[in-house]
Design a protein around this motif. Structure first.
Motif, PDB file in Angstrom:
ATOM      1  N   ALA A   1       3.077  17.512   7.285  1.00 37.25           N
ATOM      2  CA  ALA A   1       3.565  18.963   7.255  1.00 37.25           C
ATOM      3  C   ALA A   1       4.469  19.395   6.095  1.00 37.25           C
ATOM      4  N   GLN A   2       5.053  18.489   5.770  1.00 37.92           N
ATOM      5  CA  GLN A   2       6.184  18.544   4.534  1.00 37.92           C
ATOM      6  C   GLN A   2       5.270  18.775   3.359  1.00 37.92           C
ATOM      7  N   ILE A   3       4.161  18.149   3.113  1.00 33.55           N
ATOM      8  CA  ILE A   3       3.404  18.020   1.938  1.00 33.55           C
ATOM      9  C   ILE A   3       2.376  19.325   1.879  1.00 33.55           C
ATOM     10  N   GLU A   4       1.865  19.459   3.024  1.00 34.51           N
ATOM     11  CA  GLU A   4       0.768  20.544   2.986  1.00 34.51           C
ATOM     12  C   GLU A   4       1.173  21.804   3.832  1.00 34.51           C
TER      13      GLU A   4
ATOM     14  N   GLU B   1       3.205  11.146  15.010  1.00 37.86           N
ATOM     15  CA  GLU B   1       4.339  12.007  14.943  1.00 37.86           C
ATOM     16  C   GLU B   1       4.848  11.894  13.664  1.00 37.86           C
ATOM     17  N   ALA B   2       5.232  10.467  13.093  1.00 33.87           N
ATOM     18  CA  ALA B   2       5.917  10.361  11.902  1.00 33.87           C
ATOM     19  C   ALA B   2       4.914  10.867  10.689  1.00 33.87           C
ATOM     20  N   ILE B   3       3.641  10.313  10.887  1.00 40.79           N
ATOM     21  CA  ILE B   3       2.603  10.732   9.844  1.00 40.79           C
ATOM     22  C   ILE B   3       2.475  12.203   9.658  1.00 40.79           C
TER      23      ILE B   3
ATOM     24  N   ASP C   1      11.342   5.416   5.593  1.00 38.28           N
ATOM     25  CA  ASP C   1      12.599   5.126   6.365  1.00 38.28           C
ATOM     26  C   ASP C   1      11.927   4.113   7.747  1.00 38.28           C
ATOM     27  N   ILE C   2      11.033   4.065   7.580  1.00 41.52           N
ATOM     28  CA  ILE C   2      10.440   3.043   8.714  1.00 41.52           C
ATOM     29  C   ILE C   2      10.497   1.558   8.498  1.00 41.52           C
ATOM     30  N   PRO C   3      11.044   1.028   9.249  1.00 40.38           N
ATOM     31  CA  PRO C   3      11.551  -0.501   8.824  1.00 40.38           C
ATOM     32  C   PRO C   3      10.106  -1.238   8.622  1.00 40.38           C
ATOM     33  N   TYR C   4      10.127  -2.228   7.930  1.00 41.38           N
ATOM     34  CA  TYR C   4       8.726  -3.081   7.594  1.00 41.38           C
ATOM     35  C   TYR C   4       8.397  -3.639   8.898  1.00 41.38           C
TER      36      TYR C   4
ATOM     37  N   LEU D   1      -2.886   1.995  10.961  1.00 45.89           N
ATOM     38  CA  LEU D   1      -4.107   2.317  10.329  1.00 45.89           C
ATOM     39  C   LEU D   1      -4.735   3.194  11.179  1.00 45.89           C
ATOM     40  N   VAL D   2      -4.702   2.874  12.270  1.00 48.38           N
ATOM     41  CA  VAL D   2      -5.355   3.844  13.408  1.00 48.38           C
ATOM     42  C   VAL D   2      -4.746   5.160  13.234  1.00 48.38           C
ATOM     43  N   ASN D   3      -3.581   5.173  13.408  1.00 46.67           N
ATOM     44  CA  ASN D   3      -2.601   6.462  13.484  1.00 46.67           C
ATOM     45  C   ASN D   3      -3.086   7.319  12.044  1.00 46.67           C
ATOM     46  N   LEU D   4      -3.088   6.448  11.007  1.00 50.77           N
ATOM     47  CA  LEU D   4      -3.445   7.013   9.531  1.00 50.77           C
ATOM     48  C   LEU D   4      -4.860   7.896   9.788  1.00 50.77           C
TER      49      LEU D   4
END
Length: 398
Positions: free
Chosen positions: A50-53, A43-45, A33-36, A92-95
């Motif tokens: 949280a949805q997955i884990e 927060e989005a990551i 949902d995040i535009p290229y 990348l830093v945030n991931l």
């Protein structure tokens, strides 16, 4: 090897509970949902994590990003790209701050993977993806009106393709366009025929040399930061591994991959080895390429294709088709053993069953094309069985 499953987030008709039922424990996903070109915030990551884990009983983790998209302006090499590169580096830093260190991406202009048919019959009433040269030639020449496409197809394919266009209804043509656009993931707008013509004009005169120059700049801007963060960037091959719509392709052959890896010898500059994408090209020796690029491979897409003499190809069952999947898996297990012996922490290669046939209850479920539940579950089970057999001698030595 780390069994993983591609999941399209809240847009997916397959639930995380079903993903857990497959036996896979790694989840491969993206923030569609995040535009290229925009930053993936922490927060989005974390929300997606949280949805997955969040349900610990499922035992799932987000282990691979697929994909962190490259903005089209970066591929074109157009304009002031400093903001786009800065945003990509910040993502990348945030991931990395969230513990995610494997990032798949592609460098295909305009479109992602491309198929002309999504419902080619397979034994027993299932359905498979297929790329048909004649249909593609008919679309390019008879619907899109790209006259220079006559140079890209054999006369027989052009003749058959234009015959199809002549008898096709408007609904048939619209359905073909929808199928061609289906490789674009997530919620992004699909192109109309006029919209596709417009975007193709932005690449007029753009060559493989031009695209390589853009790719080289991307790697120079991104790989050093990825290396500092411990991130493994892994480019996905072109799919199909040949020019379409007159667009250049630079991740299709062994020579292409050699060139990419030579741009920066860091492990942060690596490959997603897709046996199906690379296997769709007749002059690609898949086993030889796997051995050659194993040390720089960080993620595996395991699927099989059956090629036709005219360049068409269809998605085969995972243990059928043109690639010797048993021999291929033996190569990857050997690479894992080599990494373990070196004491590397990233020895456990993540893989996912890629593209499956629609089987049984898959038909009519409206999963993302190529990503049905039962068909991929069959593929994962087959791959798991081969891996268990290949690993048995090591685990049961006297």
């Amino acid at each position: 090897m780390k069994e993983s499953w591609r999941w399209f987030g809240p847009l997916d008709t397959i639930s995380l509970g079903e993903v857990a039922q497959t036996g896979a424990r790694g989840v491969v996903t993206s923030l569609h949902d995040i535009p290229y070109g925009e930053v993936w915030t922490v927060e989005a990551i974390r929300e997606r994590q949280a949805q997955i884990e969040g349900n610990a009983s499922l035992g799932l983790t987000w282990n691979v990003v697929e994909s962190l998209p490259v903005h089209e302006d970066i591929k074109r090499g157009r304009g002031d790209l400093s903001r786009l590169f800065a945003n990509y580096r910040q993502s990348l830093v945030n991931l990395a701050s969230c513990g995610i260190h494997t990032v798949c991406y592609n460098f295909m202009p305009v479109l992602d993977w491309l198929r002309t048919h999504h419902d080619t019959p397979v034994r027993g009433g299932g359905r498979a993806l297929y790329f048909d040269e004649a249909t593609m030639a008919g679309f390019e020449l008879g619907i899109l009106g790209r006259e220079s496409a006559a140079e890209d197809y054999a006369p027989d394919a052009i003749e058959r393709g234009l015959e199809w266009v002549a008898q096709a209804t408007d609904a048939d043509k619209d359905a073909l366009l929808d199928r061609l656009m289906a490789g674009l993931p997530g919620a992004y707008d699909r192109f109309t025929v006029n919209g596709l013509r417009d975007v193709l004009t932005t690449y007029a005169g753009f060559t493989n040399t031009d695209l390589r120059a853009s790719f080289s700049r991307f790697l120079a801007e991104i790989v050093p930061v990825a290396e500092e963060l411990g991130i493994r960037m892994c480019v996905h091959p072109d799919d199909p591994p040949r020019p379409v719509f007159g667009l250049p392709r630079v991740v299709s052959t062994a020579g292409d991959v050699d060139w990419i890896l030579a741009q920066d010898d860091s492990l942060a500059n690596g490959v997603t080895f897709c046996s199906g994408a690379l296997g769709a090209r007749a002059d690609n020796d898949i086993l030889k390429m796997a051995r050659r690029f194993a040390p720089r491979t960080h993620f595996l897409h395991l699927r099989n294709v059956a090629k036709a003499p005219d360049g068409s190809f269809g998605e085969a069952a995972h243990l059928e088709g043109d690639t010797d999947m048993v021999a291929l898996l033996r190569i990857w297990l050997g690479e894992e053993a080599r990494r373990r012996d070196e004491g590397r922490v990233d020895w456990d290669l993540p893989f996912r069953p890629d593209h499956g046939h629609e089987l049984g209850p898959d038909v009519g479920r409206a999963a993302h094309p190529g990503y049905p539940f039962v068909g991929r579950l069959r593929g994962l089970a087959e791959l798991r069985g081969v891996l268990a057999a290949l690993e048995a001698p090591r685990h049961h030595r006297p």
